[in-house]
Design an enzyme around this catalytic site. Structure first.
Site, PDB file in Angstrom:
ATOM      1  N   ASP A   1       0.633  -0.953  -0.246  1.00 30.14           N
ATOM      2  CA  ASP A   1      -0.122   0.247   0.004  1.00 30.14           C
ATOM      3  C   ASP A   1       1.210   0.960   0.326  1.00 30.14           C
ATOM      4  O   ASP A   1       2.495   1.335   0.324  1.00 30.14           O
ATOM      5  CB  ASP A   1      -0.922  -0.125   1.391  1.00 30.14           C
ATOM      6  CG  ASP A   1      -0.382  -0.612   2.679  1.00 30.14           C
ATOM      7  OD1 ASP A   1      -0.307  -1.048   3.367  1.00 30.14           O
ATOM      8  OD2 ASP A   1       0.933  -0.086   2.420  1.00 30.14           O
TER       9      ASP A   1
ATOM     10  N   ASP B   1       1.396   5.680   1.480  1.00 28.90           N
ATOM     11  CA  ASP B   1       0.807   6.565   2.704  1.00 28.90           C
ATOM     12  C   ASP B   1       1.400   7.872   2.646  1.00 28.90           C
ATOM     13  O   ASP B   1       2.862   7.980   2.599  1.00 28.90           O
ATOM     14  CB  ASP B   1       1.196   5.323   4.347  1.00 28.90           C
ATOM     15  CG  ASP B   1       0.500   4.409   4.560  1.00 28.90           C
ATOM     16  OD1 ASP B   1      -0.212   4.229   3.884  1.00 28.90           O
ATOM     17  OD2 ASP B   1       1.441   3.408   5.668  1.00 28.90           O
TER      18      ASP B   1
ATOM     19  N   ASP C   1       9.539   5.111  13.707  1.00 31.04           N
ATOM     20  CA  ASP C   1      10.075   4.101  14.202  1.00 31.04           C
ATOM     21  C   ASP C   1      10.759   3.168  13.884  1.00 31.04           C
ATOM     22  O   ASP C   1      12.576   3.194  14.824  1.00 31.04           O
ATOM     23  CB  ASP C   1       9.064   2.585  14.341  1.00 31.04           C
ATOM     24  CG  ASP C   1       8.251   2.098  13.253  1.00 31.04           C
ATOM     25  OD1 ASP C   1       8.699   2.606  12.515  1.00 31.04           O
ATOM     26  OD2 ASP C   1       7.676   1.261  12.854  1.00 31.04           O
TER      27      ASP C   1
END
Length: 448
Positions: A78, A80, A156
């Site tokens: 996907d 983002d 992260d």
């Protein structure tokens, strides 16, 4: 890829380990000629979102796994988008937009079945505008907005903090993610203890990315996982259900399983299964889970689906089997023993991971159908073919056979039964019935 292009006159360069951003850090910008990302490999709808945000006066970048995978020559799952537009701005620009989330406010822009997720740049919790809320070190609400550099340092892992800027098609890197991609290193941004306490699921994400990409985990991130694994026990059992699906449905389930056990995280998720796997049977380790996860990888890599119920049936089968054997040793019948064992293990497992009822029912059906594969006579065998859970239970049964459980040639028999026409099916079950009666007569004790 080429070398670094510096887009600022500042000289501060962030050193690893990545503990904090430089006060005046210099971004590293890779021009279009220095990276391999092409717009031809980006979703047309993602490009529409990027261009419309840019044309509305906002900064808009692809970010995260999509950028990482494009740089590695992989096909992203996907795309983002990160932007300085606030969620309400995104909704005003896109009529096909819906805002979601309280803990982390996001905009979803819908294009038929494809959803482009748009997030506003985040800032540290004591900076920026918006709201944040923490509890025992965990972030329970996170809507503090900032700029792109602040957003990068909030992410992260360094390889997930790369931005593809639609203004000039460059890749912007604040945390050394490009170099970590080259080196095959998964490096946590910031102090591992702080980041894991903010969200313990980051430990699972570390394992997932390392297994999926074949990367090695940075020693500081590794040490934190081993030492702080107990934090996973404080994560919502409902949230962990979805995280386990992500872990094992990424095409590297077997490697993920082995890494989770290596870092002592698997027992935090499946304590009953870990206890069962520590045993040996007849001097041999239990191989069912590993064989089933290898099969899962094969199916996913060949484009076939794997139902979440099948995955959980696999991961919990060993404790269910042992509990059923205990109940049968006390005199319970095989089917009631499996029913009771399944209910008991699912109830105990819910303390760690809560399996929704819509999945728990087919999990139990897969287990409870297993004895019926040993009954190959008459109409009962043919009726099993029409059971809505037959295919999953059959695959499960064959995996048990390949893992050393005493199932004789049952899998081959059921495989052939599905391949032949109705007349041959009737002949097979009738022949099995006759041979079964003969065997029972041979076992009968002589009259006294």
């Amino acid at each position: 890829m080429g070398g670094f292009l510096i887009s600022s006159t500042d000289t501060c360069v962030s050193e690893r380990p990545l503990t904090s951003p430089c006060a005046e850090s210099t971004q590293r910008v890779y021009a279009r000629a220095e990276h391999g990302i092409s717009r031809a490999n980006i979703s047309e709808n993602a490009l529409k979102v990027l261009y419309r945000l840019k044309d509305a006066g906002f900064r808009a970048c692809l970010v995260g796994g999509g950028v990482r995978d494009l740089l590695l020559g992989r096909e992203p799952k996907d795309f983002d988008v990160a932007t300085d537009a606030h969620p309400e701005d995104v909704r005003r620009i896109f009529r096909n937009c819906r805002l979601i989330g309280r803990r982390f406010r996001l905009a979803h822009v819908y294009f038929g079945r494809e959803i482009i997720e748009v997030a506003t740049f985040r800032a540290p919790h004591d900076e920026g505008d918006g709201e944040a809320q923490a509890e025992d070190g965990r972030i329970i609400r996170d809507n503090v907005y900032g700029n792109i550099e602040q957003d990068a340092w909030r992410r992260d892992f360094s390889i997930n903090a790369l931005y593809y800027d639609i203004r000039d098609f460059s890749v912007v890197d604040y945390t050394g993610g490009m170099e970590d991609l080259r080196q095959g290193v998964l490096r946590l941004i910031g102090d591992p203890e702080v980041r894991y306490r903010e969200d313990p699921v980051r430990m699972l994400r570390a394992v997932r990315f390392a297994a999926k990409l074949g990367f090695r985990v940075d020693p500081a991130a590794e040490e934190g996982m081993v030492r702080l694994g107990g934090l996973l026990e404080d994560v919502s059992p409902a949230r962990l259900f979805d995280e386990v699906i992500k872990l094992f449905h990424g095409g590297a389930a077997l490697q993920t399983f082995e890494m989770l056990r290596h870092y002592d995280l698997f027992r935090r998720l499946f304590p009953l299964t870990e206890r069962a796997l520590e045993r040996e049977e007849q001097g041999y380790p239990i191989t069912f889970v590993a064989n089933a996860l290898r099969n899962t990888d094969d199916r996913i890599q060949s484009g076939k689906g794997v139902h979440p119920a099948f995955l959980y049936a696999v991961l919990l089968w060993e404790p269910v089997r042992h509990e059923a054997e205990r109940l049968m040793a006390e005199g319970e019948g095989q089917v009631p023993a499996l029913q009771q064992a399944g209910a008991r293990i699912l109830a105990e497992q819910a303390q760690s991971i809560l399996i929704p009822k819509r999945f728990a029912l087919p999990v139990r059906e897969i287990w409870e159908l297993q004895p019926r594969f040993e009954q190959r006579q008459g109409a009962r065998a043919l009726r099993l073919l029409g059971h809505p859970r037959f295919r999953a239970a059959y695959d499960f049964y064959c995996l048990r056979g390949r893992s050393g459980e005493a199932l004789d040639d049952g899998c081959q028999w059921w495989t052939r039964l599905q391949e032949v026409d109705e007349a041959e099916q009737r002949r097979m079950v009738e022949a099995t019935g006759r041979s079964g009666r003969k065997r029972r007569r041979r076992r009968r004790k002589p009259a006294q």
